[in-house]
Enzyme design. Structure first.
Site, short mmCIF file in Angstrom:
data_model
loop_
_atom_site.label_atom_id
_atom_site.label_comp_id
_atom_site.label_asym_id
_atom_site.label_seq_id
_atom_site.Cartn_x
_atom_site.Cartn_y
_atom_site.Cartn_z
CG HIS A 223 -2.04 1.00 1.35
ND1 HIS A 223 -2.36 1.78 0.28
CD2 HIS A 223 -2.85 1.33 2.23
CE1 HIS A 223 -3.26 2.60 0.71
NE2 HIS A 223 -3.68 2.33 2.00
CG HIS A 271 -4.41 0.40 -8.18
ND1 HIS A 271 -5.67 0.45 -7.88
CD2 HIS A 271 -3.98 1.31 -7.39
CE1 HIS A 271 -6.00 1.05 -7.05
NE2 HIS A 271 -4.90 1.77 -6.70
CG ASP A 322 2.74 4.40 -4.00
OD1 ASP A 322 2.09 3.48 -3.83
OD2 ASP A 322 2.75 5.31 -3.41
C1 SDX Z 1 -1.62 2.29 -3.36
O1 SDX Z 1 -6.02 0.74 -3.21
C2 SDX Z 1 -5.67 2.15 -3.43
O2 SDX Z 1 -6.37 3.08 -4.03
C3 SDX Z 1 -4.23 2.16 -2.99
C4 SDX Z 1 -3.66 3.45 -3.35
C5 SDX Z 1 -4.12 4.78 -2.83
O3 SDX Z 1 -4.13 5.86 -3.34
O4 SDX Z 1 -4.88 4.39 -1.72
O5 SDX Z 1 -3.56 3.63 -4.78
C6 SDX Z 1 -2.11 3.65 -3.11
O6 SDX Z 1 -1.57 1.48 -2.34
C7 SDX Z 1 -0.99 1.85 -4.89
C8 SDX Z 1 -0.57 0.25 -4.89
C9 SDX Z 1 0.94 0.44 -4.21
N1 SDX Z 1 1.34 -1.10 -4.15
C10 SDX Z 1 2.55 -1.64 -4.87
O7 SDX Z 1 3.07 -0.96 -5.78
C11 SDX Z 1 2.98 -2.89 -4.18
C12 SDX Z 1 3.11 -3.92 -5.67
N2 SDX Z 1 1.59 -3.81 -6.35
C13 SDX Z 1 1.26 -5.47 -6.16
O8 SDX Z 1 1.44 -5.96 -4.75
C14 SDX Z 1 -0.13 -5.49 -6.55
O9 SDX Z 1 -0.51 -4.82 -7.71
C15 SDX Z 1 -1.33 -4.85 -5.61
C16 SDX Z 1 -1.34 -5.28 -4.13
C17 SDX Z 1 -1.29 -3.49 -5.76
C18 SDX Z 1 -2.59 -5.25 -6.24
O10 SDX Z 1 -2.61 -6.59 -6.34
P1 SDX Z 1 -3.88 -7.64 -6.62
O11 SDX Z 1 -5.04 -6.71 -7.21
O12 SDX Z 1 -4.33 -8.23 -5.29
O13 SDX Z 1 -3.43 -8.45 -7.73
P2 SDX Z 1 -2.30 -9.63 -7.39
O14 SDX Z 1 -1.50 -9.16 -6.26
O15 SDX Z 1 -3.26 -10.88 -7.12
O16 SDX Z 1 -1.68 -9.64 -8.76
C19 SDX Z 1 -2.28 -10.22 -9.89
C20 SDX Z 1 -1.09 -10.88 -10.78
C21 SDX Z 1 -0.40 -11.62 -9.85
O17 SDX Z 1 0.59 -12.54 -11.20
P3 SDX Z 1 0.07 -14.14 -10.98
O18 SDX Z 1 0.68 -14.54 -9.72
O19 SDX Z 1 -1.32 -14.23 -11.09
O20 SDX Z 1 0.84 -14.71 -12.26
O21 SDX Z 1 -0.23 -9.75 -11.40
C22 SDX Z 1 0.95 -9.89 -10.74
C23 SDX Z 1 0.82 -10.90 -9.37
O22 SDX Z 1 1.98 -11.51 -9.33
N3 SDX Z 1 1.55 -8.87 -10.14
C24 SDX Z 1 2.78 -8.18 -9.93
C25 SDX Z 1 2.56 -6.93 -9.55
N4 SDX Z 1 1.53 -6.56 -9.03
C26 SDX Z 1 0.53 -7.80 -9.74
N5 SDX Z 1 3.83 -9.02 -10.32
C27 SDX Z 1 4.98 -8.08 -10.09
N6 SDX Z 1 4.85 -6.98 -9.45
C28 SDX Z 1 3.73 -6.48 -9.07
N7 SDX Z 1 3.96 -5.12 -8.64
#
Ligand code: SDX
Length: 379
Positions: A223, A271, A322
């Site tokens: 997050h 996201h 971010d």
């Molecule tokens: C913020 O919610 C909000 O509005 C938050 C925010 C706000 O203003 O409040 O926007 C601020 O928190 C932005 C997000 C910051 N976080 C990150 O940058 C952390 C990295 N991102 C991931 O952890 C992920 O994208 C999430 C947690 C943000 C969202 O994940 P989801 O929707 O739960 O999706 P997921 O983790 O299940 O990923 C789906 C697929 C997976 O691949 P498979 O395992 O199915 O093959 O996409 C891949 C993930 O591995 N993936 C990534 C990735 N994000 C998703 N792979 C590598 N790096 C990434 N960053």
């Protein structure tokens, strides 16, 4: 019997309530704060005006803005009780722990502790809005062994934030990039930290407890902690001021290919709601581009472009807010660990707006669970 399909892990895709504070629309890749596109607000309004918009639902009149600005400027100084509490914490403890502690101390000392009238609650939000920059600035300075810098009432919110942090007046383009980041970070519907604040509020707990809990949620790298993690990625790849943009991009691409091959989650990308790119990124990236020009740091742009291109090529995953925010704060001179506390300062407006909304139409937030433990058994 609950089926696996009925379980919505992470509440993904689950609509749990209405909100009038903001509208996140992944189909149109847009974000509205009380109906106004965030890009328009970032281009035309101060952070002070956006705060009042989020809290009240309307942009302020000139007299309302003048009154709030005077209040904010008069309430910026670090409370000695908060400073004493911060001084009890190790100088190298995480700045998010400092921020969480500061809000908790402010709440514990508040004369209206607990719940009070909507007017008194809004005043608490305005006090936190005014007081938090001094917490971030003081922590940044004590980590560097520097003396505290008193606020200046002749500077606006963003200029004063930078003044208290660095002890010098920032260039107008730096102040403006900082202001843009605060507007973009202010609010984003039911994200994890905001929903945490709403859960706490739904029990009729107090505003400071809800904000303290929200800070705990924001700290996580999935997050708000992602902006700090982005900079750790840049540092791990290596930042060389003399390197060309092209060479930096090449190294960044290679790093990303290796990271993804190792199944790493690369912070700053992806996201839960936006699946075709975060609506705020173009505006924040433009601010980063202005900082790269201002500080003449084109190798940073190379790292940024290289990572983004490699992630897009491999997984078509787009940057989130971010990603450009991290290097922007780095160029401004903040320590990496200070980035998410800046996010707190901005999101205090969104969190408190949702606290008010939750309280106005409250229902205790208490979901169900499906038991998959041991069947009943005798001792
Ligand atoms: C913020 O919610 C909000 O509005 C938050 C925010 C706000 O203003 O409040 O926007 C601020 O928190 C932005 C997000 C910051 N976080 C990150 O940058 C952390 C990295 N991102 C991931 O952890 C992920 O994208 C999430 C947690 C943000 C969202 O994940 P989801 O929707 O739960 O999706 P997921 O983790 O299940 O990923 C789906 C697929 C997976 O691949 P498979 O395992 O199915 O093959 O996409 C891949 C993930 O591995 N993936 C990534 C990735 N994000 C998703 N792979 C590598 N790096 C990434 N960053």
């Amino acid at each position: 019997m609950t089926t696996p399909e009925e379980i919505k892990k992470g509440l993904a895709g689950v609509v749990v309530d209405y909100t009038a504070v903001s509208k996140v629309n992944p189909e149109t890749n847009s974000l509205l704060y009380r109906g106004y596109p965030v890009q328009d607000l970032a281009a035309n309004k101060s952070f002070e005006e956006v705060a009042l918009l989020l809290w009240t639902g309307e942009l302020p009149s000139q007299s309302e803005l003048t009154e709030f600005t005077a209040f904010e400027r008069a309430n910026r100084a670090l409370d000695p009780r908060v400073k004493a509490a911060i001084d009890l914490l190790p100088a190298d403890c995480h700045p998010m722990d400092v921020g969480r502690t500061a809000v908790s101390v402010i709440g514990a000392n508040h004369p209206e502790a607990g719940n009070s009238s909507p007017e008194a609650e809004l005043l608490k939000a305005k006090e936190l809005f005014a007081a938090f920059p001094a917490v971030v600035a003081y922590d940044q300075r004590r980590r560097r062994g520097l003396e505290i810098v008193a606020p200046r009432e002749d500077l606006d919110y963003s200029s004063n934030f930078l003044w208290m942090t660095f002890g010098e007046e920032a260039a107008p383009e730096v102040v403006d990039a900082f202001r843009v980041s605060m507007v973009l970070y202010a609010e984003h519907s039911f994200n994890a930290s905001t929903f945490t604040a709403r859960v706490i509020t739904s029990t009729l707990s107090d505003l400071h407890s809800a904000v303290t809990g929200a800070i705990g949620a924001l700290k996580g790298p999935l997050h708000g902690g992602a902006n700090e993690a982005v900079m750790h990625t840049f540092t791990e790849i290596g930042i060389n001021k003399d390197e060309s943009r092209e060479d930096a991009a090449k190294r960044a691409k290679a790093w990303m290919v290796e990271a993804l091959a190792a199944k790493k989650k690369v912070m700053g990308f992806g996201h839960r709601v936006y699946k075709h790119g975060d609506s705020r990124v173009p505006t924040m990236k433009a601010a980063l581009d202005r900082m790269i020009e201002h500080y003449d740091r084109h190798e940073i742009l190379g790292l940024y472009d290289g990572l983004e291109a490699a992630m897009d090529e491999a997984k078509s995953i787009k940057p989130n807010l971010d990603y450009p925010a991290g290097p922007t704060y780095h160029l401004m001179g903040f320590d990496t660990e200070m980035f998410t506390p800046i996010f707190i300062a901005a999101r205090i407006t969104g969190w408190t707006s949702h606290i008010f909304e939750q309280r106005a139409a409250n229902a205790l937030i208490r979901p169900l669970s499906a038991y998959n433990g041991s069947e009943q058994r005798a001792l």
